[in-house]
Scaffold this motif. Structure first.
Motif, short mmCIF file in Angstrom:
data_model
loop_
_atom_site.label_atom_id
_atom_site.label_comp_id
_atom_site.label_asym_id
_atom_site.label_seq_id
_atom_site.Cartn_x
_atom_site.Cartn_y
_atom_site.Cartn_z
N PHE A 60 -1.60 7.62 -7.95
CA PHE A 60 -0.64 6.79 -7.20
C PHE A 60 -0.49 5.40 -7.82
O PHE A 60 0.61 4.95 -8.07
CB PHE A 60 -1.07 6.66 -5.75
CG PHE A 60 -0.19 5.74 -4.94
CD1 PHE A 60 1.01 6.18 -4.43
CD2 PHE A 60 -0.56 4.42 -4.72
CE1 PHE A 60 1.84 5.33 -3.70
CE2 PHE A 60 0.26 3.55 -3.99
CZ PHE A 60 1.47 4.02 -3.49
N ASP A 96 -6.71 5.82 -4.05
CA ASP A 96 -5.62 6.34 -4.87
C ASP A 96 -5.26 7.77 -4.49
O ASP A 96 -4.08 8.10 -4.31
CB ASP A 96 -6.04 6.29 -6.34
CG ASP A 96 -5.01 6.90 -7.27
OD1 ASP A 96 -3.98 6.24 -7.52
OD2 ASP A 96 -5.23 8.04 -7.75
N LEU A 99 -3.61 8.19 -0.98
CA LEU A 99 -2.22 7.75 -0.90
C LEU A 99 -1.24 8.77 -1.44
O LEU A 99 -0.02 8.63 -1.26
CB LEU A 99 -2.05 6.42 -1.65
CG LEU A 99 -2.73 5.22 -0.97
CD1 LEU A 99 -2.65 3.98 -1.86
CD2 LEU A 99 -2.12 4.94 0.39
N THR A 100 -1.73 9.82 -2.08
CA THR A 100 -0.85 10.90 -2.53
C THR A 100 -0.76 12.03 -1.50
O THR A 100 -0.05 13.01 -1.72
CB THR A 100 -1.37 11.50 -3.86
OG1 THR A 100 -2.63 12.14 -3.64
CG2 THR A 100 -1.51 10.43 -4.92
N GLY A 104 -0.79 8.84 2.82
CA GLY A 104 0.10 7.90 2.16
C GLY A 104 1.53 7.97 2.67
O GLY A 104 2.19 6.95 2.85
N SER A 105 2.00 9.17 2.94
CA SER A 105 3.38 9.34 3.42
C SER A 105 3.50 9.14 4.92
O SER A 105 4.62 9.15 5.45
CB SER A 105 3.88 10.74 3.04
OG SER A 105 3.07 11.74 3.62
N ASN A 130 1.94 4.15 4.67
CA ASN A 130 0.74 3.56 4.05
C ASN A 130 0.92 3.39 2.55
O ASN A 130 0.43 2.41 1.97
CB ASN A 130 -0.48 4.42 4.35
CG ASN A 130 -0.90 4.33 5.80
OD1 ASN A 130 -0.87 3.27 6.41
ND2 ASN A 130 -1.30 5.45 6.37
N ALA A 131 1.60 4.33 1.91
CA ALA A 131 1.87 4.20 0.49
C ALA A 131 2.75 2.98 0.22
O ALA A 131 2.50 2.20 -0.72
CB ALA A 131 2.54 5.46 -0.05
N TYR A 134 0.75 -0.30 0.57
CA TYR A 134 -0.04 -0.62 -0.62
C TYR A 134 0.84 -1.13 -1.76
O TYR A 134 0.51 -2.13 -2.41
CB TYR A 134 -0.84 0.60 -1.07
CG TYR A 134 -2.26 0.60 -0.53
CD1 TYR A 134 -3.29 -0.06 -1.19
CD2 TYR A 134 -2.56 1.24 0.67
CE1 TYR A 134 -4.58 -0.07 -0.69
CE2 TYR A 134 -3.85 1.23 1.18
CZ TYR A 134 -4.85 0.58 0.50
OH TYR A 134 -6.14 0.55 1.01
N ASN A 192 -10.04 1.21 4.28
CA ASN A 192 -10.03 2.30 3.31
C ASN A 192 -11.19 2.21 2.33
O ASN A 192 -11.73 3.24 1.90
CB ASN A 192 -8.71 2.31 2.53
CG ASN A 192 -7.51 2.70 3.36
OD1 ASN A 192 -6.37 2.34 3.05
ND2 ASN A 192 -7.72 3.42 4.45
#
Length: 251
Positions: A60, A96, A99-100, A104-105, A130-131, A134, A192
């Motif tokens: 990510f 990282d 978030l994928t 993240g979505s 959340n993605a 960041y 996190n």
């Protein structure tokens, strides 16, 4: 509504009662087997455990974002004589990879609005996933430092300056650009980072179970019957991940 145990029922007595009940329910075939010396009473990996996350590359973060996150987690959890720091523990890798995913979505959150400021107990109430939080938050930090620290990046700051900046973010004393709430973003990355440090290593953080070894946490071991009555004694065996131990592997 949260249910509470009666005041006279202590946590230890409750756990002891539950342990006795569980053992009574499995006292037949399960107790008759001599684990770990005998055959396991279940088929290893017959369920669908989490996919083991391995380090290597970023899924990510951009390289610049990753450098910032690694520097941040290393100041939130600095290396000392008890354990490795946040970077070496894999906290940035954990974030990282999370978030994928649906985290993240924000696929499992209601994101249709209306978006209004909530109470402190309600957590984040905004429209960004959340993605996005960041991506925007790290970008805002880069812009702020570029304008106020002579073009420096967070990773290039001294440890003292890193700590001072993070403390100002935590206190809400930093006004980040692009409508990024510094205090809220600090709370997000702190939470996190803690997850990555203490979670099961299968998710990418807690490398070599460093935090579990520090705490004496046994992890996801299958059988505690031999030790359940040994109160106030350190657990003598190393921790085990959800991924299992070598003697659990199918031959």
């Amino acid at each position: 509504m949260t249910q509470h145990c009666p005041p006279r029922l202590t946590r230890r007595s409750f756990l002891s009662t539950m342990s006795a009940a569980l053992l009574a329910g499995t006292a037949g075939p399960a107790l008759a087997r001599d684990y770990p010396g005998g055959t396991l009473p279940w088929n290893a990996y017959s369920s669908e455990p989490p996919t083991q996350i391995v380090p290597g590359g970023w899924k990510f973060f951009t390289p610049a974002e990753a450098a910032t996150v690694e520097a941040i987690v290393d100041r939130l959890i600095p290396e000392d004589d008890l354990s490795v720091g946040g970077k070496d523990a894999g906290c940035a890798v954990y974030i990282d990879r999370q978030l994928t995913t649906f985290y993240g979505s924000s696929d499992r959150l209601y994101m249709q609005g209306p978006f209004k400021p909530g109470l402190p107990t309600q957590g984040y109430q905004g429209e960004w996933t959340n993605a996005e939080r960041y991506r925007r938050g790290l970008g805002a930090i880069a812009k702020y430092l570029n304008a106020n620290k002579s073009g420096a990046t967070f990773a290039s700051l001294s440890d003292e300056d890193k700590d001072a900046f993070l403390k100002d973010m935590e206190a809400g004393k930093v006004e980040l650009p692009d409508d990024v709430d510094a205090k809220a973003f600090f709370a997000l990355i702190l939470g996190n980072t803690m997850e990555g440090f203490f979670a099961d290593p299968v998710y990418g953080g807690n490398k070599d179970m460093a935090s579990w070894k520090m705490l004496g946490f046994p992890g996801a071991r299958y059988d505690y019957r031999e030790y359940v009555s040994k109160h106030n004694q350190p657990f003598p065996l190393p921790p085990v991940s959800i991924a299992g131990a070598m003697n659990w592997k199918a031959k």
